[in-house]
Motif scaffolding. Structure first.
Motif, mmCIF file in Angstrom:
data_model
loop_
_atom_site.group_PDB
_atom_site.id
_atom_site.type_symbol
_atom_site.label_atom_id
_atom_site.label_comp_id
_atom_site.label_asym_id
_atom_site.label_seq_id
_atom_site.Cartn_x
_atom_site.Cartn_y
_atom_site.Cartn_z
ATOM 1 N N CYS A 23 0.814 -1.216 0.000
ATOM 2 C CA CYS A 23 0.000 0.000 0.000
ATOM 3 C C CYS A 23 0.851 1.271 0.000
ATOM 4 C CB CYS A 23 -0.896 0.050 1.237
ATOM 5 S SG CYS A 23 -2.209 -1.163 1.221
ATOM 6 N N GLN A 24 2.154 1.132 0.181
ATOM 7 C CA GLN A 24 3.002 2.313 0.301
ATOM 8 C C GLN A 24 3.130 3.057 -1.024
ATOM 9 O OE1 GLN A 24 6.575 1.447 3.193
ATOM 10 N NE2 GLN A 24 6.341 -0.241 1.757
ATOM 11 N N ASP A 25 3.248 4.354 -0.915
ATOM 12 C CA ASP A 25 3.597 5.153 -2.079
ATOM 13 C C ASP A 25 5.106 5.384 -2.025
ATOM 14 O OD1 ASP A 25 4.170 7.264 -3.872
ATOM 15 O OD2 ASP A 25 2.058 7.869 -3.807
ATOM 16 N N GLU A 26 5.817 4.743 -2.962
ATOM 17 C CA GLU A 26 7.278 4.786 -2.897
ATOM 18 C C GLU A 26 7.854 6.164 -3.194
ATOM 19 O OE1 GLU A 26 9.195 0.606 -3.985
ATOM 20 O OE2 GLU A 26 7.777 1.302 -5.507
ATOM 21 N N GLU A 27 7.107 6.956 -3.909
ATOM 22 C CA GLU A 27 7.647 8.273 -4.270
ATOM 23 C C GLU A 27 7.445 9.302 -3.175
ATOM 24 O OE1 GLU A 27 6.364 9.628 -8.092
ATOM 25 O OE2 GLU A 27 6.940 7.714 -8.993
ATOM 26 N N THR A 28 6.239 9.383 -2.695
ATOM 27 C CA THR A 28 5.930 10.459 -1.751
ATOM 28 C C THR A 28 5.994 10.030 -0.294
ATOM 29 O OG1 THR A 28 3.580 9.894 -1.724
ATOM 30 C CG2 THR A 28 4.312 11.442 -3.415
ATOM 31 N N GLY A 29 5.980 8.725 -0.036
ATOM 32 C CA GLY A 29 5.765 8.250 1.324
ATOM 33 C C GLY A 29 4.269 8.215 1.576
ATOM 34 N N GLY A 30 3.883 7.647 2.692
ATOM 35 C CA GLY A 30 2.449 7.532 2.984
ATOM 36 C C GLY A 30 1.882 6.247 2.406
ATOM 37 N N PHE A 31 0.666 5.948 2.836
ATOM 38 C CA PHE A 31 0.012 4.704 2.427
ATOM 39 C C PHE A 31 -1.349 4.983 1.792
ATOM 40 C CE2 PHE A 31 3.122 3.299 5.328
ATOM 41 C CZ PHE A 31 3.299 1.936 5.212
ATOM 42 N N ALA A 32 -1.698 4.142 0.849
ATOM 43 C CA ALA A 32 -3.032 4.251 0.252
ATOM 44 C C ALA A 32 -3.985 3.307 0.971
ATOM 45 C CB ALA A 32 -2.955 3.894 -1.225
ATOM 46 N N ASP A 33 -5.265 3.399 0.649
ATOM 47 C CA ASP A 33 -6.258 2.503 1.241
ATOM 48 C C ASP A 33 -5.923 1.044 0.961
ATOM 49 O OD1 ASP A 33 -7.421 4.928 1.330
ATOM 50 O OD2 ASP A 33 -9.289 4.347 0.358
ATOM 51 N N ARG A 34 -5.578 0.809 -0.316
ATOM 52 C CA ARG A 34 -5.331 -0.567 -0.750
ATOM 53 C C ARG A 34 -4.492 -0.541 -2.008
ATOM 54 N NH1 ARG A 34 -10.738 0.782 -1.748
ATOM 55 N NH2 ARG A 34 -11.202 0.138 0.372
ATOM 56 N N PRO A 35 -3.738 -1.617 -2.225
ATOM 57 C CA PRO A 35 -2.810 -1.612 -3.356
ATOM 58 C C PRO A 35 -3.414 -2.163 -4.645
ATOM 59 C CG PRO A 35 -2.442 -3.542 -2.015
ATOM 60 C CD PRO A 35 -3.648 -2.843 -1.445
ATOM 61 N N GLY A 36 -2.677 -1.960 -5.707
ATOM 62 C CA GLY A 36 -2.924 -2.699 -6.943
ATOM 63 C C GLY A 36 -4.224 -2.421 -7.645
#
Lengths: 458, 363
Positions: free
Chosen positions: B270-283
């Motif tokens: 779920c991580q955003d590799e560019e900005t940091g932080g996490f999304a609700d769900r991946p993929g």
């Protein structure tokens, strides 16, 4: 900069006025929305009213919201003054854009308390906000507060006795058939049910909408069995069309449980069906109520002379299980359906345990035959053919030679005792698994089997 | 026939390692961002947003990066005459933000910055006849508020100010056949409400009154084939339920019932590799009914998965130090709630969710 701020102030004023005018122009606006539009076009208002739909062009939101937000908070800190009209207009616009802004709702509560706002207007505002934000917790919370005020007011006007007002329930003899609620309450109840239905349709498994619906029943229709029966009846169709909506099924379970409690309350139930709903109702004749009960549970409403007793409770469970089986077979792989099955079995199991001496087989003993229609008597059968591919069979007369498949229902069937019921459930799973290539269905069936093992140990 | 299961598919190139420094920068940067619009729409829950952000920073040993004095001053200016605390200046007081404020000040060992007696009075006055708690003076009832009340009082060492027995009875009246809890009696079980109720029973020493096996069963069934957790049956997985479900399982001692490795993979993805932080769900999402998933007000959240050596407090319920309540309660608090993240032998990693949307400004 100052120039820009001035422009924003003018824009905001204009938009708030336009929204207010739109409501005056069409008091029946039934939906709001944002129209994607990154830049202002021409020199026209960003407010679009088409028939009963109110739209706001997206470009203006980023100016509108912060400006009004600041204005209201300054008022709250007594740093600037807003008159009643300004407060109403500002909170309307703000709440339509950001309905979880609790403090804005609270300001409206204060206006309501001072008699400067009409509670119906506020319920209407909430309803509109829910068309865009069907989950918004603060909107539902405010709604409940307004309803309580409304009910108190209604009770005061009707001159109800105090003890009745405490339950926010007015029994008015004059209202006759209308479910023992006064007109205001009946109207309010109807309105709340429709607001909940709409929000439930807009967002699946809408927790706030369904828990509000439960709250409404608990507060407006407390002890009013007819209302519960009507709800139970209409929910049958709704859940058939929303088979993955766990919240909808939970609501049906809530109703089932409430009705079961009512059925058990009645004294001498196994011998005198006519005393079934002594509680809370005085105006409807017992036989009429019995008809409604039967219809709601999917029994032939005409069989009013029959007794409702433990055997009927068994039958009700049986019908619910049959309904659930139909759905599981028609729509494989839905967890909500399997959860529903668990709840129904659990309720039955618990009921049997709590009422070990309750006669379940009055039908058998008296040689009575009940006419059972597989689909729901009223709401369900009004739709012809099938609903979503779900078969709605014709009413099945079982008075003749007993059909082996239905005989079980007549005589109390596999649900007659707790352990027998569980055996039947195990065989339901086994038969289903024998012929099931649907991986999710298998997963849920296996989990259910495991759960059955657990419940039998309880 | 056939139904698409409501779940996600994790792509092969999804992140699989924790990018801790990025997350720290991400949150620190949020403090300085003051986009007018974003700031406005989430101001109604600012106090909780600050708490979530600070807890993450604390867990990453980055708390000194945040401005303690400014935050303390802000909190003081949010306490009202009645004793309650609001989400931000000019907003109305509420139990939700009263808890967050007390939690933040507990992080800084500085609850005395508030008028503590008034906070206690405020909470006490919100308890109803049946033991339940209203969230504010307008009277809405919810088991969440029962949790807020006892968690705040436990942190202040004043749990005896309320009728605990009645409060317990009310929470238990919201228990369902599946072992879970809803917001009010008769309401559907929900992972977030379950967390509040198990946390509540833990703080009041009444964990034995729930059916841990049954509840644990329900909670474990929240895990989907992707490894992610949902909050109710047939809902999509959402990283924020990693907190609600896992913390509840930990409290009732059933954390080993779920597949940790899979959940870990889900959260990392779920991580955003560019900005940091996490999304609700991946993929890519398998959308079952074509309904767009609209992010709820709090669902744009991020999680931080912390290193093994984390030895800190839980995200939402308490703090390791400064319990001024009687020792017995303090120990229980420690054991059952606080330990949900400190027992690193059982938990390969501690989880924490942070609502990105809410950490807009640290003033």
């Amino acid at each position: 900069m100052a120039e820009f701020e001035k422009e924003v102030a003018v824009l905001v004023q204009r938009v708030v006025r336009d929204i207010s005018n739109a409501f005056k122009k069409n008091p029946n606006i039934d939906e709001i929305g944002i129209i994607p539009c990154p830049e202002p076009r021409y020199n026209r208002s960003p407010i679009v009213l088409i028939e009963t739909k109110l739209g706001l062009e997206s470009w203006c939101v980023k100016f509108l919201l912060p400006s009004l937000h600041r204005k209201l908070l300054l008022y709250r800190q007594r740093k600037n003054y807003l008159d009643r009209e300004a407060l109403v207009d500002v909170t309307v616009t703000l709440l339509l854009l950001n309905p979880d802004f609790t403090t804005a709702w609270n300001i409206r509560k204060e206006l309501l308390q001072c008699g400067l706002l009409n509670p119906e207007k506020d319920l209407y505002l909430g309803k509109l906000a829910l068309t865009r934000f069907p989950k918004s917790p603060e909107t539902w919370i405010h709604r409940r507060w307004v309803i309580l005020q409304f009910l108190q007011q209604c009770c005061a006007q009707k001159g109800c006795r105090k003890e009745q007002c405490e339950g926010y329930l007015c029994h008015t003899e004059a209202m006759g058939s209308s479910q023992n609620l006064c007109t205001h309450q009946a109207k309010l109840l109807h309105q709340e049910m429709s607001v909940c239905s709409e929000a439930a349709g807009r967002y699946p498994s809408n927790y706030n909408a369904w828990s509000h619906r439960i709250w409404v029943l608990q507060h407006i229709a407390k002890d009013n069995v007819e209302v519960f029966l009507e709800e139970f009846s209409s929910m049958r169709r709704w859940v058939s069309m929303h088979v993955s909506d766990h919240s909808g099924f939970h609501y049906r379970q809530f109703l089932l449980q409430a009705l079961l409690t009512e059925l058990c309350k009645a004294p001498h139930m196994s011998t005198a069906g006519t005393t079934l709903y002594q509680q809370g109702t005085t105006t409807t004749s017992p036989s009429a109520r019995l008809t409604e009960t039967r219809a709601a549970f999917g029994l032939d409403p005409s069989g009013t002379e029959r007794q409702l007793g433990g055997g009927t409770i068994a039958q009700l469970f049986d019908l619910e299980m049959e309904f659930c089986s139909e759905l599981i077979h028609s729509y494989p792989g839905h967890e909500a359906l399997w959860c529903h099955r668990r709840q129904v079995v659990f309720l039955w199991h618990k009921w049997r345990r709590d009422h070990p001496h309750f006669p379940c087989n009055t039908n058998e003993g008296n040689g009575l035959h009940l006419s059972i229609s597989k689909d729901n008597g009223q709401a369900f059968s009004s739709v012809e053919g099938s609903i979503n591919g779900l078969p709605c069979g014709d009413a099945m007369e079982v008075d003749g030679p007993p059909d082996p498949c239905n005989a079980k229902q007549l005589k109390g069937g596999p649900l007659m005792s707790g352990s027998l019921a569980l055996t039947a459930e195990h065989s339901f799973v086994s038969i289903l698994l024998d012929d099931c290539g649907h991986s999710e269905q298998r997963r849920f069936a296996l989990a259910y089997r495991k759960w059955l093992g657990n419940i039998s140990r309880q | 026939q056939g139904t698409q299961i409501k779940d996600v598919v994790i792509k092969d190139d999804a992140p699989n390692a924790l990018i801790l420094d990025k997350h720290a920068d991400y949150i620190a940067a949020y403090g300085s961002k003051k986009d007018d619009y974003e700031y406005t729409v989430s101001e109604y829950l600012r106090m909780s947003g600050i708490y979530w952000g600070l807890t993450v920073m604390d867990l990453m040993s980055q708390l000194p990066r945040m401005n303690c004095e400014e935050i303390t001053e802000f909190i003081k200016s949010c306490q009202h005459e009645c004793g309650g605390i609001s989400a931000s200046i000019g907003h109305d007081p509420h139990l939700l933000y009263t808890l967050s404020a007390v939690q933040i000040l507990s992080l800084y060992d500085n609850v005395q910055a508030l008028d503590v007696d008034k906070v206690v009075e405020y909470i006490k006055a919100l308890q109803q006849e049946d033991g339940s708690f209203a969230g504010d003076k307008w009277g809405e009832i919810d088991t969440r508020f029962s949790f807020c009340a006892v968690a705040t009082l436990a942190l202040l060492g004043k749990l005896d100010a309320i009728d605990v027995d009645k409060a317990v009875e009310f929470v238990l009246s919201c228990m369902n056949f599946d072992g879970g809890f809803g917001c009010r009696p008769g309401s559907e079980s929900h992972a977030g409400q379950i967390y509040c109720c198990t946390g509540f029973l833990s703080l009041t020493g009444q964990l034995h009154r729930l059916n841990a096996d049954l509840l644990g069963w329900w909670l474990c069934e929240r895990q989907l084939p992707s490894g992610g957790l949902n909050g109710r049956p047939e809902k999509l997985p959402d990283v924020c339920y990693s907190w609600w479900v896992l913390a509840s399982l930990k409290i009732i001692g059933r954390i080993h019932w779920i597949d940790k490795a899979k959940l870990r993979a889900f959260i990392l993805a779920c991580q955003d590799e560019e900005t940091g932080g996490f999304a609700d769900r991946p993929g890519d999402m398998v959308s079952p009914c074509g309904t767009a998933v609209r992010p709820s007000r709090v669902s744009r959240c991020c999680d931080l998965q912390l290193q093994r050596n984390v030895n800190q407090s839980p995200a939402n319920s308490g703090r390791r130090h400064n319990f001024k309540q009687p020792p017995q309660l303090s120990r229980k608090f420690e054991q059952s709630v606080a330990s949900s993240l400190t027992d690193v032998d059982q938990l390969p990693s501690a989880l924490l969710r942070v609502y990105v949307q809410a950490i807009l400004a640290f003033m």
